[in-house]
Design an enzyme around this catalytic site. Structure first.
Site, PDB file in Angstrom:
ATOM      1  N   HIS A   1      57.643-118.014 -11.956  1.00 49.06           N
ATOM      2  CA  HIS A   1      56.311-118.561 -11.657  1.00 49.06           C
ATOM      3  C   HIS A   1      56.128-119.950 -12.262  1.00 49.06           C
ATOM      4  O   HIS A   1      55.488-120.818 -11.652  1.00 49.06           O
ATOM      5  CB  HIS A   1      55.217-117.644 -12.229  1.00 49.06           C
ATOM      6  CG  HIS A   1      54.677-116.647 -11.257  1.00 49.06           C
ATOM      7  ND1 HIS A   1      54.153-116.997 -10.029  1.00 49.06           N
ATOM      8  CD2 HIS A   1      54.550-115.296 -11.339  1.00 49.06           C
ATOM      9  CE1 HIS A   1      53.747-115.903  -9.398  1.00 49.06           C
ATOM     10  NE2 HIS A   1      53.973-114.869 -10.165  1.00 49.06           N
TER      11      HIS A   1
ATOM     12  N   CYS B   1      53.434-108.805  -6.519  1.00 44.20           N
ATOM     13  CA  CYS B   1      52.957-109.951  -7.293  1.00 44.20           C
ATOM     14  C   CYS B   1      51.449-110.050  -7.155  1.00 44.20           C
ATOM     15  O   CYS B   1      50.900-109.890  -6.051  1.00 44.20           O
ATOM     16  CB  CYS B   1      53.618-111.237  -6.788  1.00 44.20           C
ATOM     17  SG  CYS B   1      53.090-112.734  -7.656  1.00 44.20           S
TER      18      CYS B   1
ATOM     19  N   HIS C   1      60.621-112.674 -13.264  1.00 47.04           N
ATOM     20  CA  HIS C   1      59.502-112.877 -12.346  1.00 47.04           C
ATOM     21  C   HIS C   1      58.511-113.891 -12.921  1.00 47.04           C
ATOM     22  O   HIS C   1      58.087-114.824 -12.222  1.00 47.04           O
ATOM     23  CB  HIS C   1      58.820-111.534 -12.093  1.00 47.04           C
ATOM     24  CG  HIS C   1      57.703-111.563 -11.105  1.00 47.04           C
ATOM     25  ND1 HIS C   1      57.746-110.896  -9.898  1.00 47.04           N
ATOM     26  CD2 HIS C   1      56.480-112.164 -11.147  1.00 47.04           C
ATOM     27  CE1 HIS C   1      56.615-111.100  -9.244  1.00 47.04           C
ATOM     28  NE2 HIS C   1      55.823-111.858  -9.983  1.00 47.04           N
ATOM     29  N   GLU C   2      58.150-113.716 -14.192  1.00 49.17           N
ATOM     30  CA  GLU C   2      57.148-114.606 -14.795  1.00 49.17           C
ATOM     31  C   GLU C   2      57.711-115.997 -15.080  1.00 49.17           C
ATOM     32  O   GLU C   2      57.007-116.998 -14.902  1.00 49.17           O
ATOM     33  CB  GLU C   2      56.578-113.981 -16.074  1.00 49.17           C
ATOM     34  CG  GLU C   2      55.855-112.663 -15.856  1.00 49.17           C
ATOM     35  CD  GLU C   2      54.773-112.741 -14.794  1.00 49.17           C
ATOM     36  OE1 GLU C   2      54.116-113.799 -14.672  1.00 49.17           O
ATOM     37  OE2 GLU C   2      54.595-111.752 -14.074  1.00 49.17           O
TER      38      GLU C   2
END
Length: 223
Positions: free
Chosen positions: A177, A131, A173-174
Site C-alpha cells: 500500500h 482489502c 499487503h500493507e
C-alpha cells in the site's frame, strides 16, 4: 512482479496539514477507496513531517479505524495521507483448521514506518485476500511464505523482523500500500470473486477448489 508507481507530489507542509485536518475532525474518517490517486503513488518516507505527538495521535486513529472496519492492517494512504506509515494487528478468532492451513497466528499490534520487505527462501503460497480499499471483492494472491521486514518504529528505532505465514501476508499487503500497489495488482485475475460468491463457494481453508473450478494457477501436485 515489479510494479513501479510515481512518488507522491505532496510536500512535507501539505502532508502535515492533511494530518492536522484529519486529527482535528474529531471523527473516524472513511477509508479511501480504489480509484483515488493517493493509493496509486509511492507515499513519502517518514522524515519528521509531523511532530511526535501528531504521529502518536495518527497511529491511534489508524488503529481505531482498522478495528472499526474491521481489518488486520491499515496504511496511511488509506486515510488519504501519502506517508509511509502502517498499523497491523490480527487478534481475530479463527477456525483451527483454517489457521493451520493458512499458517495464521495472532499478530500483536505494531506500527511500522518506511517498511521494506524481501522474501526469505523460495516458497510461495496462494490464498484469497481482500482489502478495505477494494470493497466487495476477494482474489487469490501468490506471495512469498516468509519475508524479512526492515522498518522503523514510531520512536525511531530501526528493526529487522522475519514473518511467516499469514503474518507475512499482512506485512506484504500493507507495505505494498505504501508503494502504490493494491493486492489486485498481484492477484490471479481469474480468481476474482465478489464477497457473496467467495463466501458461498471458495471460503475453504485453501484455494484448491477455486483453482480447479475457476482455472487459475497450476496445481502444485501436478508439477
Amino acid at each position: 512482479m515489479s510494479i513501479d508507481a510515481r512518488p507522491t507530489d505532496y510536500s512535507a507542509a501539505r502532508i502535515q496539514e492533511t494530518v492536522q485536518e484529519l486529527l482535528s475532525a474529531g471523527i473516524l474518517p472513511p477509508i479511501v477507496q480504489a480509484g483515488h490517486p493517493v493509493l496509486r503513488h509511492v507515499a513519502a518516507p517518514f522524515e519528521g513531517q509531523v511532530t511526535d505527538a501528531e504521529l502518536g495521535h495518527l497511529i491511534d486513529l489508524m488503529r481505531s479505524v482498522m478495528h472499526k472496519a474491521p481489518g488486520v492492517g491499515l496504511a496511511a494512504p488509506q486515510l488519504g495521507i501519502p506517508l509511509q506509515i502502517a498499523v497491523l494487528e490480527d487478534q481475530f478468532a479463527v477456525d483451527p483448521e483454517v489457521a493451520a492451513v493458512r499458517g495464521r497466528e495472532p499478530l500483536p499490534f505494531f506500527a511500522m514506518l518506511n517498511p521494506r520487505y524481501q522474501s526469505v527462501g523460495s516458497t510461495s503460497v496462494a490464498f484469497y485476500e481482500g482489502c478495505l480499499s477494494v470493497g466487495g471483492l476477494q482474489a487469490a494472491v501468490l506471495r512469498p511464505e516468509s519475508v524479512q521486514l526492515d522498518f522503523t518504529t514510531p520512536d525511531g528505532t530501526q528493526l529487522q523482523r522475519t514473518f511467516t505465514g499469514w503474518q507475512a501476508r499482512i506485512v506484504q499487503h500493507e507495505t505494498d500500500h505504501l508503494h502504490g500497489i493494491l493486492y489486485l495488482d498481484r492477484a490471479e485475475l481469474r480468481s476474482i470473486s465478489n464477497n457473496a460468491e467467495y463466501s458461498a463457494r471458495w471460503a475453504q481453508p485453501d484455494i484448491s477448489r477455486a483453482r480447479q473450478e475457476l482455472g487459475f494457477l497450476p496445481d502444485p501436485a501436478e508439477d
